[in-house]
Design a protein around this motif. Structure first.
Motif, PDB file in Angstrom:
ATOM      1  N   PRO A   1      51.489  46.114  46.828  1.00 38.54           N
ATOM      2  CA  PRO A   1      52.707  46.850  47.199  1.00 38.54           C
ATOM      3  C   PRO A   1      53.735  46.699  46.081  1.00 38.54           C
ATOM      4  CG  PRO A   1      52.595  44.765  48.362  1.00 38.54           C
ATOM      5  CD  PRO A   1      51.287  44.925  47.657  1.00 38.54           C
ATOM      6  N   PRO A   2      54.496  47.746  45.792  1.00 39.21           N
ATOM      7  CA  PRO A   2      55.477  47.658  44.694  1.00 39.21           C
ATOM      8  C   PRO A   2      56.570  46.632  44.938  1.00 39.21           C
ATOM      9  CG  PRO A   2      55.068  49.929  45.306  1.00 39.21           C
ATOM     10  CD  PRO A   2      54.418  49.091  46.363  1.00 39.21           C
ATOM     11  N   SER A   3      56.940  46.439  46.189  1.00 38.17           N
ATOM     12  CA  SER A   3      58.041  45.531  46.456  1.00 38.17           C
ATOM     13  C   SER A   3      57.907  44.870  47.823  1.00 38.17           C
ATOM     14  CB  SER A   3      59.379  46.273  46.382  1.00 38.17           C
ATOM     15  OG  SER A   3      59.439  47.275  47.370  1.00 38.17           O
ATOM     16  N   VAL A   4      58.449  43.677  47.904  1.00 41.45           N
ATOM     17  CA  VAL A   4      58.551  42.910  49.150  1.00 41.45           C
ATOM     18  C   VAL A   4      59.922  42.251  49.160  1.00 41.45           C
ATOM     19  CG1 VAL A   4      57.713  40.879  50.393  1.00 41.45           C
ATOM     20  CG2 VAL A   4      56.070  42.491  49.404  1.00 41.45           C
ATOM     21  N   SER A   5      60.596  42.311  50.288  1.00 41.06           N
ATOM     22  CA  SER A   5      61.916  41.692  50.408  1.00 41.06           C
ATOM     23  C   SER A   5      61.939  40.732  51.591  1.00 41.06           C
ATOM     24  CB  SER A   5      62.993  42.764  50.614  1.00 41.06           C
ATOM     25  OG  SER A   5      63.039  43.651  49.525  1.00 41.06           O
ATOM     26  N   VAL A   6      62.517  39.569  51.371  1.00 42.45           N
ATOM     27  CA  VAL A   6      62.649  38.585  52.448  1.00 42.45           C
ATOM     28  C   VAL A   6      63.976  37.841  52.284  1.00 42.45           C
ATOM     29  CG1 VAL A   6      60.172  38.237  52.741  1.00 42.45           C
ATOM     30  CG2 VAL A   6      61.441  36.786  51.148  1.00 42.45           C
ATOM     31  N   SER A   7      64.429  37.261  53.358  1.00 36.07           N
ATOM     32  CA  SER A   7      65.625  36.419  53.318  1.00 36.07           C
ATOM     33  C   SER A   7      65.218  34.992  52.984  1.00 36.07           C
ATOM     34  CB  SER A   7      66.345  36.452  54.665  1.00 36.07           C
ATOM     35  OG  SER A   7      66.750  37.766  54.975  1.00 36.07           O
ATOM     36  N   PRO A   8      66.138  34.224  52.421  1.00 38.34           N
ATOM     37  CA  PRO A   8      65.830  32.823  52.103  1.00 38.34           C
ATOM     38  C   PRO A   8      65.334  32.074  53.341  1.00 38.34           C
ATOM     39  CG  PRO A   8      67.905  33.462  51.113  1.00 38.34           C
ATOM     40  CD  PRO A   8      67.499  34.597  52.007  1.00 38.34           C
ATOM     41  N   GLY A   9      64.318  31.254  53.151  1.00 37.08           N
ATOM     42  CA  GLY A   9      63.766  30.475  54.250  1.00 37.08           C
ATOM     43  C   GLY A   9      62.661  31.177  55.008  1.00 37.08           C
ATOM     44  N   GLN A  10      62.542  32.482  54.836  1.00 36.75           N
ATOM     45  CA  GLN A  10      61.475  33.222  55.516  1.00 36.75           C
ATOM     46  C   GLN A  10      60.182  33.129  54.712  1.00 36.75           C
ATOM     47  OE1 GLN A  10      63.040  37.220  56.203  1.00 36.75           O
ATOM     48  NE2 GLN A  10      63.621  36.614  58.285  1.00 36.75           N
ATOM     49  N   THR A  11      59.130  33.752  55.265  1.00 35.67           N
ATOM     50  CA  THR A  11      57.820  33.768  54.625  1.00 35.67           C
ATOM     51  C   THR A  11      57.549  35.129  53.996  1.00 35.67           C
ATOM     52  OG1 THR A  11      56.902  32.106  56.128  1.00 35.67           O
ATOM     53  CG2 THR A  11      55.342  33.555  54.997  1.00 35.67           C
ATOM     54  N   ALA A  12      57.152  35.095  52.728  1.00 33.19           N
ATOM     55  CA  ALA A  12      56.790  36.319  52.021  1.00 33.19           C
ATOM     56  C   ALA A  12      55.269  36.383  51.879  1.00 33.19           C
ATOM     57  CB  ALA A  12      57.439  36.351  50.642  1.00 33.19           C
ATOM     58  N   ARG A  13      54.734  37.541  52.153  1.00 36.24           N
ATOM     59  CA  ARG A  13      53.288  37.764  51.978  1.00 36.24           C
ATOM     60  C   ARG A  13      53.084  38.959  51.072  1.00 36.24           C
ATOM     61  NH1 ARG A  13      53.978  36.171  57.244  1.00 36.24           N
ATOM     62  NH2 ARG A  13      52.811  34.296  57.877  1.00 36.24           N
ATOM     63  N   ILE A  14      52.322  38.744  50.009  1.00 40.06           N
ATOM     64  CA  ILE A  14      52.034  39.797  49.042  1.00 40.06           C
ATOM     65  C   ILE A  14      50.530  39.999  49.018  1.00 40.06           C
ATOM     66  CG2 ILE A  14      52.189  40.496  46.633  1.00 40.06           C
ATOM     67  CD1 ILE A  14      54.639  38.634  46.389  1.00 40.06           C
TER      68      ILE A  14
ATOM     69  N   VAL B   1      60.834  30.800  51.486  1.00 43.40           N
ATOM     70  CA  VAL B   1      61.203  31.398  50.198  1.00 43.40           C
ATOM     71  C   VAL B   1      62.574  30.894  49.739  1.00 43.40           C
ATOM     72  CG1 VAL B   1      61.868  33.562  49.105  1.00 43.40           C
ATOM     73  CG2 VAL B   1      59.748  33.432  50.417  1.00 43.40           C
ATOM     74  N   GLN B   2      62.650  30.617  48.450  1.00 45.09           N
ATOM     75  CA  GLN B   2      63.906  30.194  47.843  1.00 45.09           C
ATOM     76  C   GLN B   2      64.362  31.251  46.837  1.00 45.09           C
ATOM     77  OE1 GLN B   2      63.519  26.219  46.256  1.00 45.09           O
ATOM     78  NE2 GLN B   2      62.649  25.398  48.161  1.00 45.09           N
ATOM     79  N   ALA B   3      65.622  31.220  46.517  1.00 44.48           N
ATOM     80  CA  ALA B   3      66.175  32.206  45.584  1.00 44.48           C
ATOM     81  C   ALA B   3      65.425  32.202  44.257  1.00 44.48           C
ATOM     82  CB  ALA B   3      67.659  31.931  45.362  1.00 44.48           C
ATOM     83  N   GLU B   4      64.973  31.039  43.831  1.00 43.35           N
ATOM     84  CA  GLU B   4      64.280  30.914  42.544  1.00 43.35           C
ATOM     85  C   GLU B   4      62.901  31.567  42.559  1.00 43.35           C
ATOM     86  OE1 GLU B   4      64.541  26.710  43.071  1.00 43.35           O
ATOM     87  OE2 GLU B   4      62.370  26.465  42.825  1.00 43.35           O
ATOM     88  N   ASP B   5      62.409  31.967  43.737  1.00 48.51           N
ATOM     89  CA  ASP B   5      61.098  32.609  43.824  1.00 48.51           C
ATOM     90  C   ASP B   5      61.177  34.099  43.525  1.00 48.51           C
ATOM     91  OD1 ASP B   5      60.363  30.580  46.734  1.00 48.51           O
ATOM     92  OD2 ASP B   5      60.029  30.146  44.610  1.00 48.51           O
ATOM     93  N   GLU B   6      62.387  34.618  43.381  1.00 51.48           N
ATOM     94  CA  GLU B   6      62.529  36.035  43.066  1.00 51.48           C
ATOM     95  C   GLU B   6      61.915  36.306  41.698  1.00 51.48           C
ATOM     96  OE1 GLU B   6      65.868  38.458  44.520  1.00 51.48           O
ATOM     97  OE2 GLU B   6      66.384  38.699  42.395  1.00 51.48           O
ATOM     98  N   ALA B   7      60.930  37.202  41.666  1.00 49.59           N
ATOM     99  CA  ALA B   7      60.151  37.452  40.458  1.00 49.59           C
ATOM    100  C   ALA B   7      59.168  38.578  40.728  1.00 49.59           C
ATOM    101  CB  ALA B   7      59.389  36.186  40.037  1.00 49.59           C
ATOM    102  N   ASP B   8      58.445  38.958  39.685  1.00 48.41           N
ATOM    103  CA  ASP B   8      57.296  39.847  39.843  1.00 48.41           C
ATOM    104  C   ASP B   8      56.049  38.988  40.002  1.00 48.41           C
ATOM    105  OD1 ASP B   8      58.604  42.094  37.320  1.00 48.41           O
ATOM    106  OD2 ASP B   8      58.841  42.162  39.498  1.00 48.41           O
ATOM    107  N   TYR B   9      55.169  39.430  40.896  1.00 47.50           N
ATOM    108  CA  TYR B   9      53.920  38.705  41.131  1.00 47.50           C
ATOM    109  C   TYR B   9      52.743  39.643  40.870  1.00 47.50           C
ATOM    110  CZ  TYR B   9      56.727  34.988  43.105  1.00 47.50           C
ATOM    111  OH  TYR B   9      57.632  33.977  43.266  1.00 47.50           O
ATOM    112  N   TYR B  10      51.776  39.147  40.105  1.00 49.96           N
ATOM    113  CA  TYR B  10      50.600  39.933  39.746  1.00 49.96           C
ATOM    114  C   TYR B  10      49.328  39.231  40.226  1.00 49.96           C
ATOM    115  CZ  TYR B  10      53.540  42.566  36.476  1.00 49.96           C
ATOM    116  OH  TYR B  10      54.513  43.349  35.915  1.00 49.96           O
ATOM    117  N   CYS B  11      48.431  39.998  40.825  1.00 48.64           N
ATOM    118  CA  CYS B  11      47.101  39.476  41.096  1.00 48.64           C
ATOM    119  C   CYS B  11      46.193  39.874  39.934  1.00 48.64           C
ATOM    120  CB  CYS B  11      46.536  39.977  42.420  1.00 48.64           C
ATOM    121  SG  CYS B  11      46.300  41.766  42.548  1.00 48.64           S
TER     122      CYS B  11
END
Lengths: 116, 107
Positions: free
Chosen positions: B7-20, B77-87
């Motif tokens: 997916p091109p983008s995923v958005s989450v609030s701090p403390g939540q779980t992000a799944r890519i 999730v923490q603010a520092e996790d904001e980034a691009d992720y590639y498989c």
């Protein structure tokens, strides 16, 4: 510490070639495989090819097959990626990385700009 | 040619779980790897062989595989996790392929 240090930025004219170096330290270079990946501005990572350092065997992405040569110099623990017949679409940051499976160490990247 | 779809983008609030997610036909037979890339920096390996975590990567990063889809999960999730992720994976001939990347935004 384990690291890969790449050569500096390059500006090239269309039709010419560029050769980027990647010097390894802190690990056994001869037991590794070295990968090359590029990334145009705002674009995805794109695999170029790799070399098994010990044997010198190479494997290139089909897209680059006829224009790329990856070599290594075991005496200086350095891998090289040469791309020929450059065109504007080759403008990108070029990375080396230690393989062969997980790319666990990356160089800092080399910006190659192709412009007339 | 073989492709990995993210997916091109995923958005989450701090403390939540992000799944890519990352989908590809060869994933049942080939390992997947995940990289984090922050602006102006080289990628960093965060998961290898579907679910293994390199030393130095926080425990909140985990990976899983099911059929033709692999998933990178970032718990708390923490603010520092904001980034691009590639498989990244490979096809049957050994050609290495990267996914299109997913931009993780921490709201």
């Amino acid at each position: 510490q384990m690291q890969l240090v790449q050569s500096g930025p390059e500006v090239k004219k269309p039709g010419t070639s560029v050769k980027v170096s990647c010097k390894a330290s802190g690990f056994t270079f001869t037991s590794s495989a070295m990968q090359w990946v590029r990334q145009a501005r705002g674009q995805r990572l794109e695999w170029i090819g790799w070399i098994v350092v010990g044997s010198g065997n190479t494997n290139y992405a089909q897209k680059f097959q006829e224009r790329v040569t990856i070599t290594r110099d075991m005496s200086t623990s350095t891998a090289y990626m040469e791309l020929s017949s450059l065109r504007s679409e080759d403008t990108a940051v070029y990375y080396c990385a230690r393989g062969p499976d997980a790319f666990d160490i990356w160089g800092q990247g080399t910006m190659v700009t192709v412009s007339s | 040619s073989y492709e990995l779809t993210q997916p091109p983008s995923v958005s989450v609030s701090p403390g939540q779980t992000a799944r890519i997610t990352c989908s590809g036909d060869a994933l049942p037979k080939q390992y997947a790897y995940w990289y984090q890339q922050k602006p102006g920096q080289a990628p960093v390996l965060v998961i290898y062989k579907d679910s293994e975590r390199p030393s130095g990567i926080p425990e909140r990063f985990s990976g899983s595989s099911s059929g033709t889809t692999v998933t990178l999960t970032i718990s708390g999730v923490q603010a520092e996790d904001e980034a691009d992720y590639y498989c990244q994976s490979a096809d049957s001939s050994g050609t290495i392929v990267f996914g299109g990347g997913t931009k993780l935004t921490v709201l």
